[in-house]
Write an enzyme that holds these catalytic residues in place. Structure first.
Site, PDB file in Angstrom:
ATOM      1  NE  ARG A  54      -2.993   2.674   2.879  1.00  0.00           N
ATOM      2  CZ  ARG A  54      -3.107   3.356   3.998  1.00  0.00           C
ATOM      3  NH1 ARG A  54      -2.570   2.918   5.112  1.00  0.00           N
ATOM      4  NH2 ARG A  54      -3.768   4.494   4.034  1.00  0.00           N
ATOM      5  CG  HIS A 112     -23.442 -25.320   7.929  1.00  0.00           C
ATOM      6  ND1 HIS A 112     -23.895 -26.562   7.544  1.00  0.00           N
ATOM      7  CD2 HIS A 112     -22.194 -25.508   8.425  1.00  0.00           C
ATOM      8  CE1 HIS A 112     -22.971 -27.467   7.814  1.00  0.00           C
ATOM      9  NE2 HIS A 112     -21.927 -26.857   8.347  1.00  0.00           N
ATOM     10  CG  ASP A 134     -20.487 -28.394   3.629  1.00  0.00           C
ATOM     11  OD1 ASP A 134     -21.619 -28.073   4.047  1.00  0.00           O
ATOM     12  OD2 ASP A 134     -20.287 -29.332   2.843  1.00  0.00           O
TER      13      ASP A 134
END
Length: 209
Positions: A21, A182, A186
């Protein structure tokens, strides 16, 4: 919230991202653009979604829709509440382009001038409270998206470094927490995505691969 969700947290050494940066901003010189850590985070999210595309999906009740482009919704606080303007196609845009877009969208969001198509949609969301001194937090998923990433602030930690005079030195870290649906992602897939995201910030050369 009725979404069956879980959280994953990782604390990331962002020294190389901070160094990049600094170099980018030095190259930009006296131009109006100054890239932020958040701009690199947006790009790192998009890159991780390309590497683990399951995350870049919407839960549509009867099916899961996976997107090829990564449109990152960026949470912005405005006088009238939270709004999430979208950086479209963040996966194929450079950090400077992302920086210009985020600043423009954030200002227009605060001025109440965003069009609905500029904040409705998106494939994944980022919420950054680091500027408020927050170490870490859990963000609420933005349905029908499947993942939101919560970003804390910069923290100094002592790390082992055999090349340092005392064998240790200070380093800069940020803690990130992903909230995931979920039904779509997973736990193992969520962990793979977090590992890809961490890799992108620990070595930002990954985001151009």
């Amino acid at each position: 919230m009725t979404i069956p969700h879980y959280q994953l947290s990782v604390t990331v050494n962002v020294e190389k991202t901070l160094a990049m940066r600094k170099r980018v901003n030095e190259k930009l010189g006296k131009s109006d653009v100054k890239v932020s850590v958040n701009d690199f985070i947006v790009k790192a999210i998009a890159s991780a979604c390309k590497r683990v595309p399951t995350v870049n999906s919407h839960w549509m009740d009867t099916y899961i829709r996976q997107f090829s482009n990564v449109d990152v919704s960026v949470a912005v606080a405005t006088p009238s509440g939270l709004i999430t303007p979208i950086v479209f196609n963040a996966d194929s845009r450079g950090v400077v382009d992302i920086s210009k877009t985020v600043k423009e969208l954030a200002q227009r969001a605060k001025d109440g001038k965003l069009q609905p198509q500029e904040y409705q949609g998106g494939t994944v969301t980022v919420s950054n409270l680091g500027m408020y001194g927050i170490t870490m937090f859990n963000a609420i998923i933005n349905p029908p998206q499947s993942l939101i990433l919560a970003c804390g602030g910069l923290q100094e930690q002592i790390i082992v470094d055999e090349n340092a005079p005392n064998g240790f030195r200070k380093a800069q870290f940020i803690t990130f927490t992903a909230s995931a649906d979920h039904r779509v992602i997973d736990g193992a897939v969520g962990a793979q995505w977090m590992a890809a995201f961490r890799d992108n910030l620990e070595d930002p050369a990954n985001i151009i691969l």
